[in-house]
Design an enzyme around this catalytic site. Structure first.
Site, short mmCIF file in Angstrom:
data_model
loop_
_atom_site.label_atom_id
_atom_site.label_comp_id
_atom_site.label_asym_id
_atom_site.label_seq_id
_atom_site.Cartn_x
_atom_site.Cartn_y
_atom_site.Cartn_z
N ASP A 182 71.11 -20.31 6.84
CA ASP A 182 70.22 -20.36 7.68
C ASP A 182 70.67 -21.59 8.86
O ASP A 182 70.42 -22.73 8.94
CB ASP A 182 68.68 -20.68 7.24
CG ASP A 182 67.83 -20.94 8.45
OD1 ASP A 182 67.89 -21.06 9.34
OD2 ASP A 182 66.41 -20.92 8.07
N HIS A 187 67.13 -27.17 12.68
CA HIS A 187 67.52 -28.11 11.47
C HIS A 187 68.72 -28.99 11.80
O HIS A 187 69.06 -29.48 10.71
CB HIS A 187 67.57 -27.27 10.41
CG HIS A 187 66.49 -26.25 10.11
ND1 HIS A 187 65.14 -26.83 9.76
CD2 HIS A 187 66.49 -25.00 10.28
CE1 HIS A 187 64.61 -25.64 9.64
NE2 HIS A 187 65.17 -24.59 10.04
N ILE A 202 64.19 -31.11 11.65
CA ILE A 202 63.49 -30.98 10.35
C ILE A 202 64.21 -30.14 9.12
O ILE A 202 65.16 -29.25 9.60
CB ILE A 202 62.05 -30.38 10.67
CG1 ILE A 202 62.22 -28.81 10.95
CG2 ILE A 202 61.13 -30.99 11.46
CD1 ILE A 202 60.91 -28.12 10.94
N GLY A 205 62.35 -25.10 5.44
CA GLY A 205 61.25 -25.38 4.43
C GLY A 205 61.84 -24.87 3.07
O GLY A 205 61.28 -25.31 2.01
#
Lengths: 279, 279
Positions: A182, A187, A202, A205
């Site tokens: 990903d 990110h 961040i 998830g």
């Protein structure tokens, strides 16, 4: 309305994903495993974390998203559930197909997509499924059904958890995790993260999801991934790389079913509405 | 004597190595880089650490070792030097060939092999060279030449270094570094490490070499890998994952030449007899 509703119920073609022990180990390191969990980071007698199930679906998933004309900038990953039918092999080629089961109209909150993703081995045998809930914040009010209300899953009030695992994430956790597939700049790239409304990049998830699954394997499965039958969770709040992830589990009256919750050090819920089934 | 002396001077066939940004980033993380060195861990405008030069040679090197009938259990990595002719591309296929330049007889200490490894791009243009010194502890006393004495390279006594970089290695550093290609169980398997005479798995010598090269890039090259012309070092002592690596450099009277030393927190020399040339 940006979502192509014609896609509902149509299964995509199966997309192959070839991987080996290195892929599995890289993923394990990405979700914080290390030499203290040697069986998960060394190719000799390698065990595969069940949450690795989210890795082969990534290519098929992206195909599905493109076909459905989803606005990736308005997209939120709402929920994720893995259902394991067999232990995941440490290497091989697997085939993944996905289908949008339903799209619900939540008005100004957007459109909610429920997607099922199946991964099979070369013999066509079902290895695992992913159930993904996505929210396209830009696509509500299209005159669709609102959909059923989901039942909240909460830990029993005032009851101590049956297990608690505290894991540190490193400041470089997302940089490592993203090598598993990903590559969303959210990110890793500070400017991109700021444009998306965050102070800094961040954590994925699904990386937090992996940390929680790892806690479940070690605390409820006796380190044997084959014992995990399913694990599902809702993404409640974002995590910044370097934060701690505290995963707790409560036994329920239903044999093998646990309510799970992952919080950060301040008690903010990261993964909620979560449950795991153990064989 | 286990070394096949017929191999001396014969260049091996060029072995291809195909890599991409992920390979480069994985290596950078393996030598301790992270998001604070974003240009080295993010594919956008990716910079390649010059010590990545030791990665494509691994397959050719193993071929060479096998042909020379070297006893891998008695093998010590003595020295490593990289010579950069061009900046290393962030992706592509490169071709590596090696040649054993000489084998010297150090008596009971073993046989010393001097190996040159050349890596070229698809157009045949020389990208970089590796000079490797190996010691086969089991292969001395074969009636060969003792070879020239090498001149010791030491930091000037009592003089403060011109730079000092302290880097932490993580307890999982070797587990991560080995995904870049060197899968020797010595660096991951506790039982294997014990049989080899160590308390626990040791860090790859070339991982420490990478940490030192990283320190040089940031402190002497203004973060521009293209400024490093060469870096060579002798492996003096082992490092356990989790130890700190402190790299220092001293300017010499020769323009662009620095004496380098890497120690651990206790001052034990890890990389000695080391020097770097900066353009």
């Amino acid at each position: 309305m940006g979502i192509n509703l014609d896609m509902i119920g149509k299964k995509t073609e199966a997309v192959p994903f070839t991987y080996n022990e290195d892929t599995v180990i890289l993923y394990a390191l990405g979700i914080g495993a290390g030499v203290d969990e040697l069986d998960f980071v060394y190719e000799k007698n390698l065990k595969v974390f069940p949450t690795f199930a989210v890795i082969p679906f990534m290519p098929a998933f992206m195909t599905s998203m493109q076909k459905a004309e989803i606005n990736l900038f308005a997209l939120l990953h709402g929920e994720q559930k893995i259902i394991l039918h067999q232990p995941i092999p440490a290497r091989g080629t697997v085939y993944t197909a996905s289908v949008i089961d339903s799209v619900y109209d939540k008005g100004d909150k957007g459109a909610v997509l429920n997607i099922t993703i199946e991964t099979r081995d070369e013999q066509g045998s079902l290895l695992f499924e992913n159930k993904t809930v996505l929210v396209d914040r830009s696509a509500g009010n299209f005159g669709g059904e609102r959909g059923p209300k989901t039942e909240p899953i909460n830990p029993p009030e005032g009851k101590e958890p049956d297990f608690r695992a505290e894991y540190a994430t490193s400041k470089d956790q997302a940089a490592l995790y993203r090598l598993s597939g990903d590559k969303n700049p959210l990110h890793i790239e500070p400017e991109f993260a700021k444009k998306a409304g965050f102070d800094r990049p961040i954590l994925h998830g699904l990386c937090s999801f992996g940390f929680a699954g790892r806690a479940i394997v070690h605390n409820l499965c006796g380190n044997d991934p084959a014992h995990l039958k399913s694990f599902g969770a809702r993404f409640m709040n974002v995590v910044y790389p370097g934060e701690e992830l505290i995963t707790e589990g409560w036994k329920t009256e239903q044999e093998g079913r646990y309510i799970i919750r992952t919080t950060n050090r301040e008690g903010r819920v990261i993964l909620g509405n979560a449950e795991a089934e153990i064989a």
